[in-house]
Design an enzyme around this catalytic site. Structure first.
Site, PDB file in Angstrom:
ATOM      1  N   VAL A   1       0.800  -1.232   0.000  1.00  0.00           N
ATOM      2  CA  VAL A   1       0.000   0.000   0.000  1.00  0.00           C
ATOM      3  C   VAL A   1       0.830   1.279   0.000  1.00  0.00           C
ATOM      4  O   VAL A   1       0.307   2.353  -0.302  1.00  0.00           O
ATOM      5  CB  VAL A   1      -0.964   0.056   1.208  1.00  0.00           C
ATOM      6  CG1 VAL A   1      -2.044  -0.981   1.089  1.00  0.00           C
ATOM      7  CG2 VAL A   1      -0.207  -0.064   2.520  1.00  0.00           C
ATOM      8  N   TYR A   2       2.114   1.194   0.336  1.00  0.00           N
ATOM      9  CA  TYR A   2       2.916   2.415   0.387  1.00  0.00           C
ATOM     10  C   TYR A   2       2.969   3.062  -0.998  1.00  0.00           C
ATOM     11  O   TYR A   2       3.457   2.446  -1.961  1.00  0.00           O
ATOM     12  CB  TYR A   2       4.340   2.128   0.864  1.00  0.00           C
ATOM     13  CG  TYR A   2       4.463   1.645   2.290  1.00  0.00           C
ATOM     14  CD1 TYR A   2       3.396   1.708   3.181  1.00  0.00           C
ATOM     15  CD2 TYR A   2       5.667   1.126   2.762  1.00  0.00           C
ATOM     16  CE1 TYR A   2       3.518   1.255   4.480  1.00  0.00           C
ATOM     17  CE2 TYR A   2       5.805   0.684   4.060  1.00  0.00           C
ATOM     18  CZ  TYR A   2       4.726   0.746   4.915  1.00  0.00           C
ATOM     19  OH  TYR A   2       4.854   0.298   6.210  1.00  0.00           O
ATOM     20  N   SER A   3       2.457   4.277  -1.077  1.00  0.00           N
ATOM     21  CA  SER A   3       2.376   5.012  -2.348  1.00  0.00           C
ATOM     22  C   SER A   3       1.728   4.179  -3.444  1.00  0.00           C
ATOM     23  O   SER A   3       2.132   4.221  -4.609  1.00  0.00           O
ATOM     24  CB  SER A   3       3.765   5.495  -2.782  1.00  0.00           C
ATOM     25  OG  SER A   3       4.198   6.527  -1.924  1.00  0.00           O
TER      26      SER A   3
ATOM     27  N   LYS B   1       4.190  -6.326   2.883  1.00  0.00           N
ATOM     28  CA  LYS B   1       2.961  -6.578   3.632  1.00  0.00           C
ATOM     29  C   LYS B   1       1.740  -6.611   2.709  1.00  0.00           C
ATOM     30  O   LYS B   1       1.780  -6.075   1.601  1.00  0.00           O
ATOM     31  CB  LYS B   1       2.749  -5.494   4.697  1.00  0.00           C
ATOM     32  CG  LYS B   1       3.969  -5.182   5.544  1.00  0.00           C
ATOM     33  CD  LYS B   1       3.677  -4.097   6.555  1.00  0.00           C
ATOM     34  CE  LYS B   1       4.946  -3.507   7.109  1.00  0.00           C
ATOM     35  NZ  LYS B   1       5.611  -2.607   6.156  1.00  0.00           N
TER      36      LYS B   1
END
Length: 348
Positions: free
Chosen positions: A60-62, A89
């Site tokens: 989900v990061y960026s 993750k």
């Protein structure tokens, strides 16, 4: 740089882990960082040169961009993939559809392949569930995670942001069904936020689960830039992204002790905060992230800070948790056994 065994495995990871939330900056994540590829390459190179072998990211990061940039940095720098421990993750939304989020078999099976593609690798060393999913039976999640381990796409599994009872339920089911167990927990822990010491730390020590610490500077509050009654310098993270939640008055009481101690040692408050974590028994690795090379350089030096018993006592005294049930009852009822152990020199 020291290396610690991750949980009940044979995997050695550096005591500092490079976090990648500042990579990219897309959508919601622009408040964390907007690093482009060249600065990312520099941060990764400096980390590896300092002895870090552990890199943590998340799908989900960026919106996937962080994974892409991490994989690109590894390729651009010509790093040996097998000398790295790469963690990512799964849990957050990766699309607008009702099944494009969570910990269902379908979402996990889709996202492991997407993460492998974005990271440009054949396997993930540590695949972590990013939180709890109230919609999906835990049994479904654990079976899916076991399947991707058996497929060779993942080597170990971990969890993040779970309660002690949730982790034990998962471990118990995995034991009963002969499935892969969690080897690590990624959790929030700082000298200003010691809540996990109530239940999670005793559980991890008992079950030999490794602890990966996220946000060790409490979202920048322990960076040394903040003072009581002030918002912090312009452009600082907590102005636009006031997270994680912290009792600020209590945090400033702690900082009142940390500032003179750091000054006496000739180090930054941030370095002292990281060093305190590295002196805690349950901690396996502390995740550090940076927007600038100077921040990274200062964080890297935390491994060299030595805290005396007196230092640790002062920091513990000002930051210790208030007694809470049933903890205070355990302490009261356990006094006779503590006395017996001391008299008989019994080792627990």
């Amino acid at each position: 740089m020291k290396y610690n065994i991750l949980g009940n495995t044979g995997l050695l990871v550096s005591e500092l882990c490079l976090g990648t939330m500042t990579f990219g900056g897309r959508g919601y994540w622009t408040a964390i960082g907007t690093l482009e590829q060249e600065p990312v390459n520099q941060l990764v190179k400096r980390s590896i040169d300092a002895g870090i072998n552990f890199i943590d990211t998340a799908n989900v990061y960026s919106e996937g961009l962080s994974e892409e940039m991490t994989g690109r940095a590894i390729r651009n720098l010509g790093l040996d993939r097998h000398s790295l421990v790469l963690a990512t993750k799964v849990r957050g939304a990766m699309g607008n559809g009702p099944n494009q989020t969570g910990l269902s078999r379908g979402h996990i099976m889709w996202q492991i392949d997407e993460s492998l593609r974005r990271l440009d690798t054949d396997y993930i060393d540590l695949y972590q569930i990013h939180g709890f999913d109230t919609f999906v039976p835990l049994e479904e999640t654990m079976r899916a995670l076991d399947d991707i381990v058996r497929s060779g796409k993942v080597r170990y599994i971990g969890c993040s942001n779970l309660a002690a009872w949730q982790i034990m339920k998962a471990q118990g089911y995995a034991e009963f069904r002969n499935l892969t167990k969690f080897v690590s927990l990624q959790a929030y822990y700082t000298i200003a936020g010691r809540d996990l010491e109530r239940e999670l730390v005793p559980m991890m020590l008992d079950q030999k689960i490794g602890l990966m610490v996220w946000s060790p500077l409490a979202g920048g509050l322990l960076s040394g830039k903040y003072k009581r009654g002030e918002d912090g310098p312009e452009g600082s993270r907590r102005i636009d992204f006031d997270f994680p939640p912290v009792n600020k008055e209590r945090a400033f009481d702690i900082l009142d002790v940390m500032h003179p101690m750091a000054e006496e040692k000739g180090i930054s408050v941030a370095r002292l905060a990281l060093a305190w974590l590295l002196h805690q028994e349950a901690v396996t690795t502390v995740i550090i992230g940076a927007k600038k090379t100077e921040q990274l350089e200062d964080n890297l030096k935390a491994v060299d800070v030595k805290l005396s018993e007196d230092d640790l006592h002062k920091l513990d005294e000002v930051s210790q948790l208030a007694p809470e049930y049933p903890g205070w009852m355990f302490e009261r009822q356990g006094r006779d056994r503590v006395k017996q152990m001391e008299e008989l020199k019994v080792r627990n």
